[in-house]
Design a protein around this motif. Structure first.
Motif, PDB file in Angstrom:
ATOM      1  N   LEU A 245     -54.611 -14.674 -20.014  1.00  0.00           N
ATOM      2  CA  LEU A 245     -55.088 -15.922 -19.403  1.00  0.00           C
ATOM      3  C   LEU A 245     -56.360 -16.417 -20.082  1.00  0.00           C
ATOM      4  CD1 LEU A 245     -54.402 -15.163 -15.646  1.00  0.00           C
ATOM      5  CD2 LEU A 245     -53.175 -16.736 -17.141  1.00  0.00           C
ATOM      6  N   LEU A 246     -57.192 -15.477 -20.517  1.00  0.00           N
ATOM      7  CA  LEU A 246     -58.409 -15.874 -21.225  1.00  0.00           C
ATOM      8  C   LEU A 246     -58.048 -16.748 -22.424  1.00  0.00           C
ATOM      9  CD1 LEU A 246     -61.452 -15.544 -21.587  1.00  0.00           C
ATOM     10  CD2 LEU A 246     -61.034 -13.391 -22.765  1.00  0.00           C
ATOM     11  N   GLY A 247     -57.052 -16.305 -23.187  1.00  0.00           N
ATOM     12  CA  GLY A 247     -56.606 -17.095 -24.330  1.00  0.00           C
ATOM     13  C   GLY A 247     -56.051 -18.440 -23.890  1.00  0.00           C
ATOM     14  N   TYR A 248     -55.287 -18.421 -22.797  1.00  0.00           N
ATOM     15  CA  TYR A 248     -54.666 -19.661 -22.335  1.00  0.00           C
ATOM     16  C   TYR A 248     -55.720 -20.641 -21.823  1.00  0.00           C
ATOM     17  CZ  TYR A 248     -51.435 -22.888 -20.252  1.00  0.00           C
ATOM     18  OH  TYR A 248     -50.744 -24.018 -19.957  1.00  0.00           O
ATOM     19  N   PHE A 249     -56.648 -20.148 -21.005  1.00  0.00           N
ATOM     20  CA  PHE A 249     -57.689 -21.007 -20.413  1.00  0.00           C
ATOM     21  C   PHE A 249     -58.484 -21.745 -21.492  1.00  0.00           C
ATOM     22  CE2 PHE A 249     -58.199 -18.405 -16.219  1.00  0.00           C
ATOM     23  CZ  PHE A 249     -56.954 -18.843 -15.835  1.00  0.00           C
ATOM     24  N   LYS A 250     -58.708 -21.045 -22.608  1.00  0.00           N
ATOM     25  CA  LYS A 250     -59.534 -21.670 -23.653  1.00  0.00           C
ATOM     26  C   LYS A 250     -58.850 -22.869 -24.296  1.00  0.00           C
ATOM     27  CE  LYS A 250     -62.559 -17.909 -24.925  1.00  0.00           C
ATOM     28  NZ  LYS A 250     -62.757 -16.746 -25.794  1.00  0.00           N
ATOM     29  N   THR A 251     -57.512 -22.968 -24.150  1.00  0.00           N
ATOM     30  CA  THR A 251     -56.816 -24.088 -24.767  1.00  0.00           C
ATOM     31  C   THR A 251     -56.827 -25.329 -23.874  1.00  0.00           C
ATOM     32  OG1 THR A 251     -54.675 -23.498 -23.821  1.00  0.00           O
ATOM     33  CG2 THR A 251     -55.236 -22.490 -25.924  1.00  0.00           C
ATOM     34  N   VAL A 252     -57.270 -25.183 -22.609  1.00  0.00           N
ATOM     35  CA  VAL A 252     -57.276 -26.335 -21.695  1.00  0.00           C
ATOM     36  C   VAL A 252     -58.565 -27.136 -21.922  1.00  0.00           C
ATOM     37  CG1 VAL A 252     -57.235 -27.028 -19.279  1.00  0.00           C
ATOM     38  CG2 VAL A 252     -55.953 -25.024 -20.011  1.00  0.00           C
ATOM     39  N   PRO A 253     -58.451 -28.474 -22.132  1.00  0.00           N
ATOM     40  CA  PRO A 253     -59.657 -29.273 -22.402  1.00  0.00           C
ATOM     41  C   PRO A 253     -60.647 -29.247 -21.228  1.00  0.00           C
ATOM     42  CG  PRO A 253     -57.649 -30.597 -22.619  1.00  0.00           C
ATOM     43  CD  PRO A 253     -57.227 -29.257 -22.174  1.00  0.00           C
ATOM     44  N   MET A 254     -61.932 -29.370 -21.541  1.00  0.00           N
ATOM     45  CA  MET A 254     -62.996 -29.245 -20.548  1.00  0.00           C
ATOM     46  C   MET A 254     -63.233 -30.523 -19.737  1.00  0.00           C
ATOM     47  SD  MET A 254     -64.566 -26.212 -20.723  1.00  0.00           S
ATOM     48  CE  MET A 254     -66.348 -26.208 -20.514  1.00  0.00           C
ATOM     49  N   GLU A 255     -62.769 -31.705 -20.252  1.00  0.00           N
ATOM     50  CA  GLU A 255     -63.228 -32.996 -19.723  1.00  0.00           C
ATOM     51  C   GLU A 255     -63.036 -33.140 -18.211  1.00  0.00           C
ATOM     52  OE1 GLU A 255     -61.597 -32.723 -22.528  1.00  0.00           O
ATOM     53  OE2 GLU A 255     -63.016 -33.516 -23.996  1.00  0.00           O
ATOM     54  N   LEU A 256     -61.830 -32.755 -17.733  1.00  0.00           N
ATOM     55  CA  LEU A 256     -61.557 -32.953 -16.307  1.00  0.00           C
ATOM     56  C   LEU A 256     -62.560 -32.207 -15.446  1.00  0.00           C
ATOM     57  CD1 LEU A 256     -57.680 -32.822 -16.004  1.00  0.00           C
ATOM     58  CD2 LEU A 256     -59.202 -34.655 -15.251  1.00  0.00           C
TER      59      LEU A 256
ATOM     60  N   ILE B  67     -57.126 -13.734 -12.947  1.00  0.00           N
ATOM     61  CA  ILE B  67     -57.731 -15.076 -12.961  1.00  0.00           C
ATOM     62  C   ILE B  67     -59.222 -14.965 -12.678  1.00  0.00           C
ATOM     63  CG2 ILE B  67     -57.841 -17.269 -11.721  1.00  0.00           C
ATOM     64  CD1 ILE B  67     -54.806 -16.954 -11.211  1.00  0.00           C
ATOM     65  N   MET B  68     -59.594 -14.124 -11.700  1.00  0.00           N
ATOM     66  CA  MET B  68     -61.006 -14.000 -11.341  1.00  0.00           C
ATOM     67  C   MET B  68     -61.837 -13.463 -12.500  1.00  0.00           C
ATOM     68  SD  MET B  68     -60.435 -12.479  -7.538  1.00  0.00           S
ATOM     69  CE  MET B  68     -62.071 -12.616  -6.858  1.00  0.00           C
TER      70      MET B  68
ATOM     71  N   PHE C 239     -58.873 -27.084 -12.066  1.00  0.00           N
ATOM     72  CA  PHE C 239     -58.509 -26.274 -13.226  1.00  0.00           C
ATOM     73  C   PHE C 239     -57.208 -25.493 -13.026  1.00  0.00           C
ATOM     74  CE2 PHE C 239     -58.730 -22.380 -15.727  1.00  0.00           C
ATOM     75  CZ  PHE C 239     -58.837 -22.927 -16.985  1.00  0.00           C
ATOM     76  N   LEU C 240     -57.143 -24.719 -11.959  1.00  0.00           N
ATOM     77  CA  LEU C 240     -55.988 -23.811 -11.814  1.00  0.00           C
ATOM     78  C   LEU C 240     -54.644 -24.542 -11.800  1.00  0.00           C
ATOM     79  CD1 LEU C 240     -57.347 -21.026  -9.449  1.00  0.00           C
ATOM     80  CD2 LEU C 240     -57.226 -21.102 -11.933  1.00  0.00           C
TER      81      LEU C 240
ATOM     82  N   PHE D 115     -49.814 -18.992 -16.032  1.00  0.00           N
ATOM     83  CA  PHE D 115     -49.546 -18.029 -14.956  1.00  0.00           C
ATOM     84  C   PHE D 115     -48.116 -17.499 -15.034  1.00  0.00           C
ATOM     85  CE2 PHE D 115     -52.728 -20.732 -12.447  1.00  0.00           C
ATOM     86  CZ  PHE D 115     -53.780 -20.099 -13.084  1.00  0.00           C
ATOM     87  N   ILE D 116     -47.180 -18.390 -15.377  1.00  0.00           N
ATOM     88  CA  ILE D 116     -45.791 -17.931 -15.482  1.00  0.00           C
ATOM     89  C   ILE D 116     -45.667 -16.919 -16.621  1.00  0.00           C
ATOM     90  CG2 ILE D 116     -43.408 -18.624 -15.872  1.00  0.00           C
ATOM     91  CD1 ILE D 116     -44.031 -21.285 -14.615  1.00  0.00           C
ATOM     92  N   SER D 117     -46.291 -17.226 -17.773  1.00  0.00           N
ATOM     93  CA  SER D 117     -46.238 -16.281 -18.893  1.00  0.00           C
ATOM     94  C   SER D 117     -46.783 -14.927 -18.495  1.00  0.00           C
ATOM     95  CB  SER D 117     -47.057 -16.807 -20.079  1.00  0.00           C
ATOM     96  OG  SER D 117     -46.369 -17.803 -20.742  1.00  0.00           O
TER      97      SER D 117
END
Lengths: 311, 281
Positions: B161-172, B93-94, B191-192, B199-201
């Motif tokens: 996780l890099l791939g996963y993080f990029k799919t989360v919208p930035m707005e929040l 994650i870091m 975010f987390l 994380f489960i994946s």
């Protein structure tokens, strides 16, 4: 009222804001590098350092638990004159190429079979993946027993169909042993191909198939001219991954044949292990392991650049 | 009649290949199970039908628990897999968060580096690492493998996780920043919590990789009390040319069950992890 004109006009320079640690830490680059520092240091210490230390070791004559002496390229020269080393090179390439082709074709068939509509699909898909998730050593031990010449299932079935006794010695004959490790590697790796390609197949828009059908394309043509081109990038990346891990395979061969008979199934990893750990020549072993590097480096650079381009 | 015939033909064409693949995938597990409950008299008899059990027995399991440290190996395997997975998730994650969320010079280079390190196979590193572990005096401790497993798991988790993080919208996150939250607060509080499925994946995939690891465990763990299941089975159940097949198959089956059970709860997450590298990139 002792208000000075400059103050009213607001032209007196505001006192510089004091340096704030909190704000400095909140700057994008600072935050990023601080956050990444622990994992980067970890990787530098336990991947980067061993990697370069391995190169250093390969230039040394280094018996276990003794100080080494620098010998330059002598380990590599010794390697080049070692017929077993060249056999290992041949074995590794045969193993990697044949197993990869089998996994590619089989995986594609598996994905196509799984892309149909049928009952219990999710359960069946979960079961199909079992060979890939179960620890390799344990499934390999099961295969070792299945291939037992006298008492186990493969030869017992062969004899049932009239094969003369004694049945083939699967792990005792050089050619059969190579076939055995290739088949078992394929068995284990097939689900990875199958499930990944299945995910790719599911992204193919059905309109494309409908359009092709209207244009009069047969099943084979739809596969050849619609499915295959769209799957190509996934096939490429899965294959590159699989080639790297097959090329550097250790567990399967170590458990099943130990590289035998007569080094017929020895791969880079098992040979490096035998020399480095078995005979305790760390330097020469490191040189054997490093001999994998040229082929691996080409693949690793290719994949890294490809992934970069995609993201 | 014609439609009925067509339906049967279609069913055969659908099921035949599926059942074939299923048979191939499961045969070794069937063979493990059936061998583990056969008495030796049946195992080494050339007259009994090898595909079925006539008089099932649990003797091999009893022997396995009584004569080996199998339970201890199972505990070691679990402990090592859980701890190294946890370490790898945190470090992953870091590494992944700044790469996915913040524009800074050098980000592209680090991302390539992560992918490259993930692809470095263990056989390239094991000899120098063995020397390092010896010099740190960590031989025959679980710490040796808890430290070395993350060398492959951290880049893997970071990449996934890099791939996963990029799919989360930035707005929040943007809203939180405007409200005055620091980057650290935004990451931890906003975010987390959104990324649990990722994380489960990553965790489930890393866990199965850690369970499967053999080379480092083989080299670093040579005492029975610290061994993991794969190393224990290979080193202590195979003695020279004598094979205790019943016990071996019991151990192989029991060693496969924990990871199979955990996997069965998270199949979808596992498949998401498996395919994310290749499909989403």
């Amino acid at each position: 009222m002792a208000v000075r004109a400059e103050e009213l006009a607001g032209i007196v320079p505001r006192p510089r804001r004091p340096f704030s640690l909190g704000e400095w830490l909140d700057r994008g680059a600072v935050f990023s590098w601080l956050m990444m520092a622990p994992p980067i240091l970890f990787i530098a210490a336990l991947v980067g350092y061993p990697f370069f230390y391995g190169i250093f070791l390969s230039l040394e004559n280094r018996p276990v638990a003794q100080p080494g002496t620098f010998v330059g390229l002598q380990n590599f020269i010794k390697e080049a004159h070692d017929p077993v080393f060249w056999q290992v090179v041949r074995n590794t390439f045969v193993y990697t190429i044949v197993a990869t082709i089998l996994k590619m074709i089989g995986g594609l068939c598996l994905a196509l079979a799984m892309n149909q509509h049928f009952k219990f699909k999710n359960i069946i898909r979960a079961l199909m993946l079992l060979p890939f998730i179960v620890p390799t050593v344990l499934s390999t031990v099961a295969f070792m027993w299945m291939l037992d010449p006298a008492f186990s299932v493969v030869n017992r079935v062969l004899m049932e169909f009239g094969w003369p006794k004694p049945g083939p010695s699967w792990l005792g004959n050089p050619v059969l042993a190579m076939i055995s490790i290739i088949v078992i590697n394929t068995w284990r790796g097939l689900p990875f191909y199958g499930i990944t390609l299945l995910a790719g197949l599911q992204t193919v828009p059905t309109e494309l198939y409908e359009a092709a059908t209207i244009d009069g394309a047969s099943g084979w043509h739809r596969f050849r001219y619609v499915t295959l081109p769209l799957l190509q990038p996934i096939i490429l990346i899965v294959t590159l991954f699989s080639v790297i891990f097959t090329f550097a395979d250790f567990q399967l061969v170590y458990v099943l044949t130990h590289g035998g008979p007569q080094n017929a199934t020895a791969l880079f990893a098992t040979y490096a292990f035998d020399i480095g750990m078995g005979s305790g020549q760390l330097g020469l072993g490191a040189a054997v392991a490093l001999a994998m590097l040229p082929a691996l480096a080409v693949l690793i650079v290719a994949i890294s650049l490809y992934l970069r381009k995609k993201s | 009649m014609i439609t009925g015939h067509g339906r049967i033909e279609r069913a055969v064409r659908t099921w035949l290949p599926v059942l074939f693949f299923l048979f191939v995938a499961l045969l070794p597990f069937y063979w493990m199970a059936i061998t583990s409950i056969k008495p030796n008299s049946e195992l080494y008899s050339l007259r009994a039908n090898p595909l079925i059990v006539h008089v099932p027995t649990l003797k091999h399991y009893v022997d396995l628990f009584n004569t080996t440290n199998f339970l201890l190996w199972t505990w070691n395997t679990m402990l090592v897999a859980v701890v190294s997975t946890a370490i790898s998730l945190v470090l992953g994650i870091m590494l992944a968060y700044p790469l996915a969320r913040i524009n800074f010079p050098g980000a592209g280079l680090i991302a390539i580096g992560v992918a490259a390190v993930y692809l470095v196979p263990q056989p390239l590193l094991f000899l120098p690492l063995a020397d390092v572990i010896n010099r740190l005096d960590l031989g025959n401790t679980l710490t040796a493998v808890i430290l070395t497993y993350p060398t492959m798991l951290v880049p893997f988790c970071a990449w996934l996780l890099l791939g996963y993080f990029k799919t989360v919208p930035m707005e929040l996150e943007e809203a939180a920043r405007i409200d005055g939250a620091s980057r650290l607060q935004t990451m931890r509080r906003i975010f987390l919590p959104l990324c649990t499925p990722g994380f489960i994946s990553a965790g489930i995939f890393a866990f199965t990789l850690a369970q499967n690891e053999f080379l480092y465990a083989l080299i670093f763990l040579t005492k029975t009390s610290v061994r993991t299941v794969p190393v224990g089975v290979i080193s202590e159940l195979i003695k020279g040319d004598v094979f205790y097949w019943g016990q071996l198959m019991a151990a192989a089956l029991l060693g496969s069950i924990p990871v199979a059970i955990i996997y069965s709860f998270f199949v979808e997450h596992y498949v998401a992890g498996l395919t994310s590298g290749a499909v989403k990139g």
